[in-house]
Design an enzyme around this catalytic site. Structure first.
Site: not given
Ligand code: GLN
Length: 240
Positions: A95, A129, A192
């Site tokens: 990520c 998101r 993840h």
């Molecule tokens: N900042 C990044 C995003 O939201 C990374 C998020 C993450 O590592 N889970 O895209």
């Protein structure tokens, strides 16, 4: 078995390490130990000297603010990471670290956080998101299962191979059905979960690369993966 330890490095354990990403380092360590290898777990934090003789590297996800905190240091160690990547050292970047192994991550505020361009990819924060369970399929690794939570939308260059195709979930950007990236033995992914406990095939690929680089051969002594197999079944059956 050799008493020379496999040196496993975690990048930025404080700033870049969320949604269970620490489990990737633990999985690699345990699977190596179960096969009789000694393991030395190392950490690299901002401002520290980059350790020598590293065999395997992991990096996790983080908040945008975590990425801001490590940006300068990552650019300082970028040449070293390029050399290691080109020499075949296996790495797994999840990520936020995956994004910074590309050219840049541009936050929703328009701050462009420069990356180290190991992957031909760039990422810009999107309007919402992308959150949920994700299942992908890779010709090389089979089904890869995890959990994603990111705003960043990653676009790969035409010449940059993806890690997998999305079966369920968003992946790199929710549009082109691609997930992650792979360059030599370096894997980048949005997954993840932690990723590796549920995806032992991926873990063993990273381990094999590290051990063959170091000792010239690898004996893939079987490990009882009943629990991992059960966890995969459960994870696949979960709703997005
Ligand atoms: N900042 C990044 C995003 O939201 C990374 C998020 C993450 O590592 N889970 O895209």
């Amino acid at each position: 078995m050799s008493k020379v330890a496999v040196r496993l490095l975690q990048l930025y354990p404080r700033e870049m390490n969320i949604y269970g990403d620490w489990g990737n380092a633990l999985t690699l360590k345990k699977r190596l130990q179960w096969r009789g290898y000694e393991v030395e777990l190392l950490e690299h934090r901002p401002g520290q000297a980059f350790p020598k003789d590293v065999d395997l590297i992991v990096g996790g996800g983080g908040q945008d603010s975590g990425q801001e905190k490590i940006r300068d240091d990552l650019l300082k160690i970028g040449d070293e990471l390029h050399k290691l990547a080109d020499s075949g050292i296996p790495m797994l970047m999840i990520c936020g670290m995956y994004q910074l192994f590309g050219r840049f991550f541009e936050t929703v505020e328009g701050d462009k956080i420069e990356g180290i361009s190991i992957f031909g990819a760039q990422t810009v924060a999107g309007p919402k998101r992308l959150i949920g369970n994700i299942v992908t399929e890779s010709a090389q690794f089979g089904e890869i299962i995890g959990y994603e939570n990111h705003s960043g939308l990653t676009i790969l260059d035409d010449t940059q191979p993806a890690l997998a195709h999305v079966v369920k979930g968003a992946g790199n950007n929710g549009k082109d059905h691609l997930e992650g990236a792979i360059y030599k033995n370096v894997i980048g992914s949005y997954l993840h979960g932690s990723l590796l406990p549920k995806n032992p095939r991926l873990a063993d690929w990273l381990i094999e690369k590290a051990v063959v680089n170091k000792f010239g051969e690898f004996d893939p002594k079987p490990i009882n993966d009943d629990l991992a197999i059960q966890a995969r079944k459960t994870a696949i059956s979960l709703k997005r």
